[in-house]
Design an enzyme around this catalytic site. Sequence first.
Site, PDB file in Angstrom:
ATOM      1  N   LYS A  35      -4.822  28.507  23.799  1.00 26.48           N
ATOM      2  CA  LYS A  35      -3.808  29.257  23.052  1.00 26.48           C
ATOM      3  C   LYS A  35      -2.633  28.389  22.583  1.00 26.48           C
ATOM      4  O   LYS A  35      -2.090  28.606  21.497  1.00 26.48           O
ATOM      5  CB  LYS A  35      -3.302  30.430  23.888  1.00 26.48           C
ATOM      6  CG  LYS A  35      -4.380  31.477  24.153  1.00 26.48           C
ATOM      7  CD  LYS A  35      -3.891  32.621  25.011  1.00 26.48           C
ATOM      8  CE  LYS A  35      -5.036  33.591  25.301  1.00 26.48           C
ATOM      9  NZ  LYS A  35      -4.598  34.768  26.086  1.00 26.48           N
ATOM     10  N   ALA A  87       1.491  29.411  34.500  1.00 27.27           N
ATOM     11  CA  ALA A  87       2.440  28.985  33.471  1.00 27.27           C
ATOM     12  C   ALA A  87       1.739  28.525  32.198  1.00 27.27           C
ATOM     13  O   ALA A  87       2.210  27.613  31.516  1.00 27.27           O
ATOM     14  CB  ALA A  87       3.322  27.868  34.024  1.00 27.27           C
ATOM     15  N   GLY A  88       0.636  29.175  31.868  1.00 23.20           N
ATOM     16  CA  GLY A  88      -0.096  28.836  30.647  1.00 23.20           C
ATOM     17  C   GLY A  88       0.362  29.659  29.465  1.00 23.20           C
ATOM     18  O   GLY A  88       1.428  30.288  29.485  1.00 23.20           O
TER      19      GLY A  88
END
Length: 262
Positions: free
Chosen positions: A61, A118-119
């Site tokens: 993403k 934390a992506g």
Amino acid sequence: MQFAVIGNPIHHSLSPILHNSAFKSLGVVGFYSRYLLENPENFSSLKNLHLTGANITVPFKEIAFKSCNEVFGIAQEIGAVNTLVFEKEKILGYNTDALGFYQCIESLNPKNTLIIGAGGSAKALACILKAKGISTTILNRSQSRLESFIALGFHTATFENFTPKECFDLIINTTPAGLTNDSLPLDSTLLAPLLDSTKFAFDLVYGRETPFLTLAKSLNIPHSDGKQMLINQAILAFEIFMESQKIPINKTILRQSMQTAL
């Protein structure tokens, strides 16, 4: 028109069922498939697939965001996109994860939340929660992934230095833990007390009961997997796809078709 969901792994994705159901119900000529992208360095090669649009899932993403010529809406702040439109030589990027998630938890009216991971997905959730005035803490294994959250003003901590000073109304697992294995996103000695004091546990993984949800269930904590978020973001993405092609659709039929497809 050809569309696809792109990620690695990708075999588990139910997005084709949702979108193809909508095409059929709406009488729109189109097809939606899966595409396994093995090397992120080859992201630009997606142009060669001659897709009209695509959805992006883990772990691409943020790479997709950087590959876009233009990015719209909250995706600009998030720095991650999950919906692409291929327009001539341009790639246009959007994020429907954020609003799709918020539609799932809006009725809970949480005052504070804890996000594990934390992506790109974590960034989407954190930004929409921030926009709605909900205090949010990000917990991640490594410090480096937290830097962009710190820059946006979020409370952050690593697994090693996390000392919870409050109970969280909502705890969200955004990591792939439990997607392809039986692991927890956080050591059980720390996770269990956190879940035991929360009002709701949410896991973005769908299609299986992850260890995270199993633990929440054992503690009698209300919980949900990511199925409804998947449906919500898919509806929003489909609307973007059709709008980009100037194809009018019945949004009531769209929602009904996707809601009953799974």
